[in-house]
Design an enzyme around this catalytic site. Structure first.
Site, PDB file in Angstrom:
ATOM      1  N   LYS A  74     -13.967  68.502 -12.067  1.00 28.34           N
ATOM      2  CA  LYS A  74     -13.551  67.423 -11.143  1.00 28.34           C
ATOM      3  C   LYS A  74     -14.215  67.717  -9.799  1.00 28.34           C
ATOM      4  O   LYS A  74     -13.893  68.672  -9.122  1.00 28.34           O
ATOM      5  CB  LYS A  74     -12.021  67.431 -11.018  1.00 28.34           C
ATOM      6  CG  LYS A  74     -11.396  66.089 -10.701  1.00 28.34           C
ATOM      7  CD  LYS A  74     -11.795  65.507  -9.367  1.00 28.34           C
ATOM      8  CE  LYS A  74     -10.981  66.132  -8.233  1.00 28.34           C
ATOM      9  NZ  LYS A  74     -11.500  65.667  -6.898  1.00 28.34           N
ATOM     10  N   GLU A 128      -9.266  80.350  -5.800  1.00 26.78           N
ATOM     11  CA  GLU A 128     -10.094  80.799  -4.675  1.00 26.78           C
ATOM     12  C   GLU A 128      -9.719  79.923  -3.495  1.00 26.78           C
ATOM     13  O   GLU A 128     -10.120  78.762  -3.431  1.00 26.78           O
ATOM     14  CB  GLU A 128     -11.587  80.611  -5.001  1.00 26.78           C
ATOM     15  CG  GLU A 128     -12.079  81.410  -6.171  1.00 26.78           C
ATOM     16  CD  GLU A 128     -12.285  82.877  -5.838  1.00 26.78           C
ATOM     17  OE1 GLU A 128     -11.961  83.308  -4.709  1.00 26.78           O
ATOM     18  OE2 GLU A 128     -12.751  83.592  -6.728  1.00 26.78           O
ATOM     19  N   CYS A 162     -15.160  79.406   3.282  1.00 29.65           N
ATOM     20  CA  CYS A 162     -13.853  80.058   3.120  1.00 29.65           C
ATOM     21  C   CYS A 162     -13.876  81.487   3.644  1.00 29.65           C
ATOM     22  O   CYS A 162     -12.884  81.980   4.158  1.00 29.65           O
ATOM     23  CB  CYS A 162     -13.436  80.018   1.661  1.00 29.65           C
ATOM     24  SG  CYS A 162     -14.758  80.517   0.579  1.00 29.65           S
ATOM     25  N   GLU A 211      -6.586  78.565   9.330  1.00 33.57           N
ATOM     26  CA  GLU A 211      -7.993  78.338   9.019  1.00 33.57           C
ATOM     27  C   GLU A 211      -8.454  77.046   9.687  1.00 33.57           C
ATOM     28  O   GLU A 211      -7.896  75.983   9.434  1.00 33.57           O
ATOM     29  CB  GLU A 211      -8.148  78.232   7.500  1.00 33.57           C
ATOM     30  CG  GLU A 211      -9.572  78.108   7.067  1.00 33.57           C
ATOM     31  CD  GLU A 211      -9.701  78.096   5.546  1.00 33.57           C
ATOM     32  OE1 GLU A 211      -8.973  77.318   4.900  1.00 33.57           O
ATOM     33  OE2 GLU A 211     -10.508  78.864   5.015  1.00 33.57           O
TER      34      GLU A 211
HETATM   35  P1  NAD Z   1      -8.557  70.704  -1.200  1.00 34.20           P
HETATM   36  O1  NAD Z   1      -7.551  71.679  -1.649  1.00 34.20           O
HETATM   37  O2  NAD Z   1      -8.104  69.539  -0.432  1.00 34.20           O
HETATM   38  O3  NAD Z   1      -9.361  70.108  -2.440  1.00 34.20           O
HETATM   39  C1  NAD Z   1     -10.023  70.892  -3.371  1.00 34.20           C
HETATM   40  C2  NAD Z   1     -10.152  70.118  -4.647  1.00 34.20           C
HETATM   41  O4  NAD Z   1      -8.854  69.914  -5.188  1.00 34.20           O
HETATM   42  C3  NAD Z   1     -10.773  68.728  -4.495  1.00 34.20           C
HETATM   43  O5  NAD Z   1     -11.613  68.465  -5.595  1.00 34.20           O
HETATM   44  C4  NAD Z   1      -9.551  67.815  -4.538  1.00 34.20           C
HETATM   45  O6  NAD Z   1      -9.831  66.519  -4.997  1.00 34.20           O
HETATM   46  C5  NAD Z   1      -8.686  68.549  -5.520  1.00 34.20           C
HETATM   47  N1  NAD Z   1      -7.252  68.208  -5.449  1.00 34.20           N
HETATM   48  C6  NAD Z   1      -6.566  67.708  -4.403  1.00 34.20           C
HETATM   49  N2  NAD Z   1      -5.270  67.541  -4.747  1.00 34.20           N
HETATM   50  C7  NAD Z   1      -5.138  67.952  -6.020  1.00 34.20           C
HETATM   51  C8  NAD Z   1      -4.039  68.046  -6.917  1.00 34.20           C
HETATM   52  N3  NAD Z   1      -2.803  67.665  -6.585  1.00 34.20           N
HETATM   53  N4  NAD Z   1      -4.271  68.547  -8.155  1.00 34.20           N
HETATM   54  C9  NAD Z   1      -5.495  68.957  -8.521  1.00 34.20           C
HETATM   55  N5  NAD Z   1      -6.566  68.873  -7.720  1.00 34.20           N
HETATM   56  C10 NAD Z   1      -6.399  68.383  -6.476  1.00 34.20           C
HETATM   57  O7  NAD Z   1      -9.648  71.555  -0.415  1.00 34.20           O
HETATM   58  P2  NAD Z   1     -10.941  71.009   0.298  1.00 34.20           P
HETATM   59  O8  NAD Z   1     -10.468  70.326   1.532  1.00 34.20           O
HETATM   60  O9  NAD Z   1     -11.814  70.275  -0.625  1.00 34.20           O
HETATM   61  O10 NAD Z   1     -11.688  72.382   0.647  1.00 34.20           O
HETATM   62  C11 NAD Z   1     -11.404  73.116   1.770  1.00 34.20           C
HETATM   63  C12 NAD Z   1     -10.529  74.309   1.431  1.00 34.20           C
HETATM   64  O11 NAD Z   1     -11.080  75.043   0.342  1.00 34.20           O
HETATM   65  C13 NAD Z   1     -10.451  75.321   2.547  1.00 34.20           C
HETATM   66  O12 NAD Z   1      -9.123  75.737   2.686  1.00 34.20           O
HETATM   67  C14 NAD Z   1     -11.334  76.464   2.088  1.00 34.20           C
HETATM   68  O13 NAD Z   1     -11.026  77.697   2.621  1.00 34.20           O
HETATM   69  C15 NAD Z   1     -11.163  76.440   0.632  1.00 34.20           C
HETATM   70  N6  NAD Z   1     -12.353  77.015  -0.049  1.00 34.20           N
HETATM   71  C16 NAD Z   1     -12.239  78.239  -0.661  1.00 34.20           C
HETATM   72  C17 NAD Z   1     -13.342  78.812  -1.277  1.00 34.20           C
HETATM   73  C18 NAD Z   1     -13.232  80.133  -1.981  1.00 34.20           C
HETATM   74  O14 NAD Z   1     -14.086  80.443  -2.791  1.00 34.20           O
HETATM   75  N7  NAD Z   1     -12.236  80.934  -1.714  1.00 34.20           N
HETATM   76  C19 NAD Z   1     -14.534  78.122  -1.335  1.00 34.20           C
HETATM   77  C20 NAD Z   1     -14.621  76.887  -0.725  1.00 34.20           C
HETATM   78  C21 NAD Z   1     -13.501  76.332  -0.098  1.00 34.20           C
END
Ligand code: NAD
Length: 484
Positions: free
Chosen positions: A178, A253, A287, A387
């Site tokens: 997704k 992650e 991240c 963050e």
């Molecule tokens: P997010 O949690 O909003 O979304 C991540 C993904 O989850 C998207 O594809 C989104 O559509 C999906 N999603 C949203 N609600 C969901 C639900 N209820 N069920 C299943 N999937 C759902 O995060 P974001 O805004 O896309 O990314 C930013 C965040 O990600 C930051 O907090 C960052 O630190 C973290 N991040 C972590 C890493 C790592 O490897 N640790 C890498 C990149 C980003």
């Protein structure tokens, strides 16, 4: 530039390009604020079709019956395909994400590297025999889960997908991905790569959809074998909860608020190079960003001055116009993320921090935030534990190593951490005491695809990258045989 982009992009299920049951989504160019293209939006029924296709692929045995080296070659080939189409992919990635073109090139090259690394690992996974006395022959083998669900964030859409699917496919799992709503277009080439490599239908299904709809349907699908999620803590908890309801293992992650400790004996030229990458790369939307610097009093003022000079040296604007590596930075992913970061900086100022440079949006169209340096940040302030996910560096002052370590460990996160010092004992003490999954000594982001990555605390659990990640995709089976 934008007229080179096809106006509508479809999802990929069971080897076919399909429309979305939830209609279409507009994808914007954050470098201009203008519409870029439309993306098919998957609904829960599309996700179900993807999982069914992946299940059928797995059940057919096509991925598991072949010799692992053959699977490895196909995975490797996917990376080659990305490199062959580097310019096209990097262009679309730049336009949809806002990052400079040269950063998009690094992302595509990094994605190819995952396919190379895990393709090469495919035939290295071996079971073992356990002695049980002369009347037994006992051995342990490792089998794929079947269907691996992958939920991807927007900050590195191609690379995060490559990271998960390379290891999943190399171990013989079929995948349902997704992609993120804000920049889903460039993931298109991952499906093309699978086709080019001869992956069977259903081995890789890639769909964009809303998180609360398609994402939730995938995380909670009863037929997935595992779920790998990269994103925010809030969503990670929802995904893990949905997976737990089906007794499905999850890898999370999540975010971070990682700190670099700088001691008086540090090589500051070297440190400044790490600041450039640590907080301004991808406009700080990383991240594992170096979002906090804990500077010893003796070097604090010089560090602040040099960070300000660095921030002010960056030319900020549309990524597509920033083609070569240099002192430049692109847009943030969206106006919403930019506004959030700007709000956090304003809050820090109200709490007593000083904005030494930046802290405001640019007076141009697009989601731009001026590279920002805050000083006089103290551990009790909201920004110390939150963050920002933007180009915002918080500098904190310390008198002692112990105090620096306490501040470094003072958040609920624990993704990475680091120290800059010439004292090897101090470096090792920090490495022992910082609560984080990866420690950088004298170079932020040291490591690579080969090194395991993942968090302590609210930064998540499980590991991506390195050989550790392979274990996310395998379940252990022991076979005990009583001889006659
Ligand atoms: P997010 O949690 O909003 O979304 C991540 C993904 O989850 C998207 O594809 C989104 O559509 C999906 N999603 C949203 N609600 C969901 C639900 N209820 N069920 C299943 N999937 C759902 O995060 P974001 O805004 O896309 O990314 C930013 C965040 O990600 C930051 O907090 C960052 O630190 C973290 N991040 C972590 C890493 C790592 O490897 N640790 C890498 C990149 C980003």
């Amino acid at each position: 530039m934008t007229d080179q982009i096809q106006p509508y992009w479809q999802n990929y299920v069971n080897g076919k390009w399909i429309d979305g049951g939830a209609g279409r989504l507009r994808v914007d160019n954050p470098g201009t604020g203008e519409a870029l293209a439309e993306m098919a939006l998957a609904d829960a029924a599309d996700i179900d079709a993807g999982v069914k296709a992946a299940m059928a692929c797995h059940a057919s045995g096509v991925l598991t019956a072949m010799r692992p080296v053959e699977r490895g070659r196909m995975v490797n080939r996917m990376g080659t395909y990305l490199l062959q189409n580097l310019e096209q992919i990097a262009t679309v990635l730049t336009l949809e994400s806002g990052k400079p073109y040269w950063e998009a090139v690094i992302e595509v090259e990094g994605s190819a590297r995952y396919f190379e690394y895990y393709g090469n690992q495919a035939e290295t996974l071996e079971g073992r025999s356990i002695p049980l006395g002369e009347n037994y022959l006992d051995f342990t083998i490792y089998e794929p889960f079947g269907v691996s669900a992958q939920i991807i964030p927007w900050n590195y859409p191609v690379e995060m997908t490559a990271r998960g699917i390379a290891a999943a496919l190399a171990t013989g799992n079929a995948c349902v991905v997704k992609t993120p709503e804000l920049d889903p277009l460039s993931c298109h080439w991952l499906a093309r790569a699978a086709e080019d490599a001869g992956m069977p239908d259903g081995a890789l299904n890639i769909m964009c959809g809303y998180g609360h709809e398609a994402g939730a349907a995938l995380a909670g699908h009863p037929d997935i074998g595992n779920v790998v999620f990269t994103g925010s803590v809030e969503t990670g908890i929802k995904v893990a909860t949905a997976a737990a309801a089906n007794v499905v293992p999850a890898v999370l992650e999540l975010g971070g608020k990682s700190a670099a400790i700088v001691m008086p004996d540090a090589d500051l030229d070297n440190f400044m190079d790490s600041v450039r990458w640590g907080i301004f790369y991808n406009a700080g939307q990383v991240c594992s960003a170096m979002s906090r610097v804990i500077a010893h009093r003796d070097v604090h003022d010089e560090i602040v001055a040099r960070c300000v000079a660095l921030a002010e040296s960056l030319s900020v604007g549309p990524g597509i116009e920033r083609r070569d590596f240099g002192a430049n930075m692109g847009a943030m992913i969206s106006d919403g993320q930019r506004d959030r970061a700007e709000g956090l900086v304003a809050g820090a100022e109200r709490d007593g921090a000083q904005i030494v440079t930046g802290g405001h949006r640019l007076n141009t169209p697009g989601a731009f935030l001026a590279p920002t340096v805050l000083k006089d940040v103290t551990p009790d302030m909201h920004i110390s534990g939150t963050e920002v996910f933007g180009p915002v560096l918080s500098v904190m002052k310390t008198d002692t190593e112990d105090q620096a370590l306490e501040i470094a460990n003072g958040t609920e996160y624990g993704l990475v951490g680091g120290i800059f010092t010439a004292d090897i004992d101090a470096a090792h003490r920090a490495a022992r005491h910082i609560r984080a999954g990866q420690i950088f000594i004298n170079e932020w982001f040291a490591g690579g695809v080969e090194t395991p990555f993942g968090g302590f605390g609210k930064s998540g659990y499980g590991r991506e990258k390195g050989r550790e990640a392979l274990w996310n995709y395998l379940q252990t089976k022991n076979i005990a045989y009583r001889t006659r």
